[in-house]
Design a protein around this motif. Structure first.
Motif, PDB file in Angstrom:
ATOM      1  N   SER A 268       0.870  -1.174   0.000  1.00  0.00           N
ATOM      2  CA  SER A 268       0.000   0.000   0.000  1.00  0.00           C
ATOM      3  C   SER A 268       0.909   1.228   0.000  1.00  0.00           C
ATOM      4  N   GLN A 269       0.338   2.411   0.092  1.00  0.00           N
ATOM      5  CA  GLN A 269       1.145   3.627   0.111  1.00  0.00           C
ATOM      6  C   GLN A 269       1.996   3.722   1.366  1.00  0.00           C
ATOM      7  N   ARG A 270       1.593   3.037   2.433  1.00  0.00           N
ATOM      8  CA  ARG A 270       2.320   3.127   3.688  1.00  0.00           C
ATOM      9  C   ARG A 270       3.084   1.851   4.061  1.00  0.00           C
ATOM     10  N   PHE A 271       2.580   0.700   3.654  1.00  0.00           N
ATOM     11  CA  PHE A 271       3.157  -0.563   4.114  1.00  0.00           C
ATOM     12  C   PHE A 271       3.931  -1.258   2.993  1.00  0.00           C
ATOM     13  N   SER A 272       5.165  -1.685   3.306  1.00  0.00           N
ATOM     14  CA  SER A 272       5.998  -2.383   2.338  1.00  0.00           C
ATOM     15  C   SER A 272       6.837  -3.444   3.040  1.00  0.00           C
TER      16      SER A 272
ATOM     17  N   GLN B  91      12.080  -7.779   6.284  1.00  0.00           N
ATOM     18  CA  GLN B  91      11.792  -6.492   6.916  1.00  0.00           C
ATOM     19  C   GLN B  91      10.379  -6.037   6.558  1.00  0.00           C
ATOM     20  N   PHE B  92       9.684  -5.490   7.562  1.00  0.00           N
ATOM     21  CA  PHE B  92       8.339  -4.932   7.396  1.00  0.00           C
ATOM     22  C   PHE B  92       8.411  -3.451   7.743  1.00  0.00           C
ATOM     23  N   THR B  93       7.944  -2.593   6.827  1.00  0.00           N
ATOM     24  CA  THR B  93       8.081  -1.150   6.997  1.00  0.00           C
ATOM     25  C   THR B  93       6.730  -0.467   6.890  1.00  0.00           C
ATOM     26  N   TYR B  94       6.488   0.460   7.812  1.00  0.00           N
ATOM     27  CA  TYR B  94       5.250   1.249   7.777  1.00  0.00           C
ATOM     28  C   TYR B  94       5.621   2.727   7.827  1.00  0.00           C
ATOM     29  N   ALA B  95       5.159   3.486   6.844  1.00  0.00           N
ATOM     30  CA  ALA B  95       5.472   4.907   6.745  1.00  0.00           C
ATOM     31  C   ALA B  95       4.489   5.714   7.592  1.00  0.00           C
ATOM     32  N   LEU B  96       4.988   6.316   8.666  1.00  0.00           N
ATOM     33  CA  LEU B  96       4.154   7.174   9.504  1.00  0.00           C
ATOM     34  C   LEU B  96       3.880   8.498   8.804  1.00  0.00           C
ATOM     35  N   THR B  97       4.932   9.042   8.177  1.00  0.00           N
ATOM     36  CA  THR B  97       4.823  10.275   7.398  1.00  0.00           C
ATOM     37  C   THR B  97       5.713  10.116   6.164  1.00  0.00           C
ATOM     38  N   LYS B  98       5.791  11.155   5.365  1.00  0.00           N
ATOM     39  CA  LYS B  98       6.660  11.107   4.192  1.00  0.00           C
ATOM     40  C   LYS B  98       8.124  11.019   4.596  1.00  0.00           C
ATOM     41  N   ARG B  99       8.447  11.457   5.807  1.00  0.00           N
ATOM     42  CA  ARG B  99       9.845  11.481   6.244  1.00  0.00           C
ATOM     43  C   ARG B  99      10.188  10.415   7.274  1.00  0.00           C
ATOM     44  N   THR B 100       9.205   9.776   7.863  1.00  0.00           N
ATOM     45  CA  THR B 100       9.471   8.848   8.958  1.00  0.00           C
ATOM     46  C   THR B 100       8.806   7.495   8.720  1.00  0.00           C
TER      47      THR B 100
ATOM     48  N   GLY C 199      13.083  -0.738  14.362  1.00  0.00           N
ATOM     49  CA  GLY C 199      13.870   0.425  14.009  1.00  0.00           C
ATOM     50  C   GLY C 199      13.058   1.549  13.440  1.00  0.00           C
ATOM     51  N   ILE C 200      13.773   2.609  13.084  1.00  0.00           N
ATOM     52  CA  ILE C 200      13.142   3.800  12.524  1.00  0.00           C
ATOM     53  C   ILE C 200      14.080   4.408  11.493  1.00  0.00           C
ATOM     54  N   ASP C 201      13.498   4.897  10.387  1.00  0.00           N
ATOM     55  CA  ASP C 201      14.217   5.657   9.368  1.00  0.00           C
ATOM     56  C   ASP C 201      13.583   7.041   9.310  1.00  0.00           C
ATOM     57  N   HIS C 202      14.410   8.065   9.340  1.00  0.00           N
ATOM     58  CA  HIS C 202      13.861   9.427   9.374  1.00  0.00           C
ATOM     59  C   HIS C 202      14.740  10.366   8.565  1.00  0.00           C
ATOM     60  N   ALA C 203      14.101  11.246   7.799  1.00  0.00           N
ATOM     61  CA  ALA C 203      14.798  12.294   7.053  1.00  0.00           C
ATOM     62  C   ALA C 203      14.406  13.635   7.646  1.00  0.00           C
ATOM     63  N   TRP C 204      15.343  14.269   8.338  1.00  0.00           N
ATOM     64  CA  TRP C 204      15.061  15.577   8.909  1.00  0.00           C
ATOM     65  C   TRP C 204      14.925  16.626   7.802  1.00  0.00           C
ATOM     66  N   SER C 205      15.651  16.405   6.702  1.00  0.00           N
ATOM     67  CA  SER C 205      15.587  17.291   5.543  1.00  0.00           C
ATOM     68  C   SER C 205      16.145  16.524   4.349  1.00  0.00           C
ATOM     69  N   GLN C 206      16.226  17.179   3.208  1.00  0.00           N
ATOM     70  CA  GLN C 206      16.820  16.533   2.042  1.00  0.00           C
ATOM     71  C   GLN C 206      18.300  16.263   2.246  1.00  0.00           C
ATOM     72  N   ARG C 207      18.901  16.990   3.181  1.00  0.00           N
ATOM     73  CA  ARG C 207      20.337  16.852   3.411  1.00  0.00           C
ATOM     74  C   ARG C 207      20.683  15.957   4.598  1.00  0.00           C
ATOM     75  N   PHE C 208      19.733  15.704   5.488  1.00  0.00           N
ATOM     76  CA  PHE C 208      20.045  15.007   6.730  1.00  0.00           C
ATOM     77  C   PHE C 208      19.077  13.845   6.920  1.00  0.00           C
ATOM     78  N   SER C 209      19.618  12.618   6.933  1.00  0.00           N
ATOM     79  CA  SER C 209      18.788  11.430   7.109  1.00  0.00           C
ATOM     80  C   SER C 209      19.523  10.406   7.962  1.00  0.00           C
ATOM     81  N   GLY C 210      18.749   9.487   8.553  1.00  0.00           N
ATOM     82  CA  GLY C 210      19.362   8.480   9.402  1.00  0.00           C
ATOM     83  C   GLY C 210      18.512   7.238   9.537  1.00  0.00           C
ATOM     84  N   SER C 211      19.155   6.134   9.954  1.00  0.00           N
ATOM     85  CA  SER C 211      18.486   4.861  10.184  1.00  0.00           C
ATOM     86  C   SER C 211      18.993   4.268  11.485  1.00  0.00           C
ATOM     87  N   PHE C 212      18.098   3.573  12.201  1.00  0.00           N
ATOM     88  CA  PHE C 212      18.463   2.971  13.476  1.00  0.00           C
ATOM     89  C   PHE C 212      17.736   1.646  13.630  1.00  0.00           C
TER      90      PHE C 212
END
Length: 397
Positions: free
Chosen positions: A168-172, A203-212, A241-254
Motif C-alpha cells: 500500500s502507500q504506507r506498508f511495504s 523487513q516490514f516497513t510502515y510509513a508514519l509520514t513522508k519522512r518517517t 527500528g526507525i528511518d527518518h529524514a530531517w531534511s533533504q540533506r540530513f537522514s538516518g536509520s536505526f
C-alpha cells in the motif's frame, strides 16, 4: 587459491556494491546505490609515495619501518536511468615497500570492484543487487571481517540481493539475501580466519509520514569456517527500528533488538544495534557516522565468542574549487569470551586519518594524508601502533 576464493569470484558474474561497511550495517545501507545524477565514464591514474611504521609488541614478530611507492588506475561510471539505474567502480594498484617486510614479499596488490544495480519492475515492485570485491593487504576496522593485525593479502567479497514490494502507500516489505566471505593467502592466518557467511532478512516497513518510517525485522545468519572445526555459528535477530529524514540533506536509520547466537562452543543472547547518519551540511561538506553492536566472527581463535562495538565518523569539506580536506576516525571495542578454555580479553582499536588535496589543474590533483592506528589489548602480544604518511598525485580524464 582455495574454493572460497573461486566462490567469491563467481559472485561477481551476477552483480556487485559500491560500499560495504560494518557487517551489521548491510540492512540499513541504500541498496539502490547513489544514483542522484549521471556521471560519465571517468578514469584516474594515481602515483603515491610514503612512509609506513608498524610497531608490534608480539614476541618473534619484527616491527617494520620503511618508505614505499604506490601506483594505481581506476574507473567509475553511473547511469541514473529512472527504471534501471546502475553504477560501477574499479580500482587496480600495487604498493612496493623499499625495505623487507617479515613473512611477506615487499610488493602487495590492490584490486577493488563495486557494482550497484536496481530495477523498478512496477510501481510496487523493486529489485536491486550490490556486489563488492576487494583483494588487498590492509586491515579494515570498519568492515568487521578482517583481522585487526596486518596479515598480508586477503580476498573479501560481499553480495546483497533484495526484493521490495509496496503493498500500500504506507506498508511495504523487503526480503534480502546477503553472502560475504574472506580468505587469506597466508596459510597460518587462513587456517583460523577463512569463512563464509549467509544472512537472510525479512523487513516490514510502515510509513508514519513522508519522512518517517518504522520497521520490524527478522534475520538469520549462518557462518561457516572453511579450515577449522568447532567455530561455525548461527544467529537469529529480532529487531525494530526507525528511518527518518530531517531534511533533504540530513537522514538516518536505526535498528535495535536482540541477537541469539549459538555455536558448538557457546549459546549466548545479547543486545544488537546499528545506526547510520548522513548529513550534507552543504554542497561542499559531507559527514557520515555509522555504528554497530553485535557478535563478531573475526579472530575467534580459542575464544567462545567476540562481542564488538564498531563506530566511525568521516567528514569531507571542499574549501574552494582547488582545496579540499577530509578527516575520519574509527573505533572498535571487543570483548573476547574465553569461557573455561582461556582468559577473557578486552581490546580497543582506534584509527585516525586526515588529509588535504589541491587541484593543480582541472584534471590533476595533489594530496597528502596521515593515518594513525592503535590496538590496546589485555593480551600484550597483540598490541601495536602504526603511522603512515603519504603524498600522491592523481590525474583524471
Amino acid at each position: 587459491m582455495r574454493s572460497l576464493l573461486y566462490l567469491l569470484t563467481a559472485m561477481g558474474i551476477f552483480a556487485l556494491s559500491t560500499r560495504a561497511g560494518a557487517q551489521g550495517l548491510v540492512a540499513i545501507q541504500n541498496y539502490s546505490g547513489d544514483f542522484q545524477a549521471d556521471e560519465p565514464l571517468t578514469w584516474s591514474i594515481t602515483t603515491r609515495g610514503g612512509y609506513d611504521q608498524l610497531e608490534y609488541d608480539i614476541p618473534g614478530v619484527e616491527s617494520f619501518e620503511t618508505f614505499y611507492v604506490q601506483g594505481g588506475i581506476g574507473a567509475t561510471y553511473t547511469d541514473a536511468d529512472q527504471t534501471t539505474p546502475w553504477s560501477f567502480a574499479v580500482d587496480l594498484g600495487a604498493i612496493h615497500y623499499l625495505d623487507d617486510i617479515e613473512r611477506y614479499d615487499n610488493t602487495f596488490y590492490n584490486a577493488r570492484v563495486a557494482f550497484n544495480i536496481a530495477h523498478q519492475v512496477s510501481q510496487r515492485l523493486k529489485i536491486s543487487n550490490n556486489f563488492f570485491l576487494t583483494y588487498e593487504a590492509q586491515p579494515n576496522m570498519a568492515l568487521g571481517g578482517t583481522t585487526t593485525l596486518f596479515n598480508g593479502q586477503y580476498l573479501y567479497g560481499f553480495n546483497n540481493f533484495n526484493v521490495s514490494y509496496a503493498w500500500s502507500q504506507r506498508f511495504s516489505t523487503t526480503t534480502s539475501l546477503t553472502v560475504d566471505g574472506i580468505t587469506y593467502e597466508d596459510d597460518i592466518v587462513s587456517e583460523a580466519e577463512d569463512r563464509l557467511s549467509q544472512l537472510v532478512a525479512q523487513q516490514f516497513t510502515y510509513a508514519l509520514t513522508k519522512r518517517t518510517s518504522v520497521t520490524a525485522e527478522y534475520r538469520f545468519r549462518n557462518v561457516g569456517y572453511q579450515n577449522s572445526r568447532g567455530r561455525d555459528y548461527q544467529s537469529h535477530f529480532a529487531l525494530a527500528g526507525i528511518d527518518h529524514a530531517w531534511s533533504q540533506r540530513f537522514s538516518g536509520s536505526f535498528r535495535a533488538g536482540a541477537e541469539f547466537m549459538r555455536s558448538e562452543r557457546t549459546n549466548q543472547t545479547a543486545p544488537y544495534a546499528e545506526v547510520a547518519l548522513n548529513y550534507a551540511v552543504a554542497r561542499q561538506t559531507q559527514a557520515r557516522w555509522f555504528g554497530a553492536l553485535g557478535f563478531d566472527g573475526a579472530e575467534l581463535s580459542s575464544f567462545q565468542s567476540r562481542y564488538s562495538l564498531r563506530t566511525g565518523v568521516n567528514v569531507t569539506h571542499r574549501i574552494n574549487k582547488r582545496v579540499g580536506v577530509h578527516a575520519g576516525t574509527q573505533y572498535a571495542y571487543s570483548d573476547f569470551d574465553g569461557g573455561s578454555v582461556t582468559n577473557d580479553v578486552t581490546e580497543h582499536s582506534l584509527m585516525l586519518s586526515a588529509g588535504v588535496s589541491y587541484n593543480i589543474t582541472e584534471n590533476l590533483a595533489l594530496d597528502a594524508a596521515y593515518t594513525y592506528s592503535l590496538l590496546s589489548s589485555d593480551d600484550a602480544a597483540r598490541e601495536f601502533q602504526r603511522n603512515n604518511i603519504s603524498l600522491g598525485l592523481t590525474a583524471s580524464f
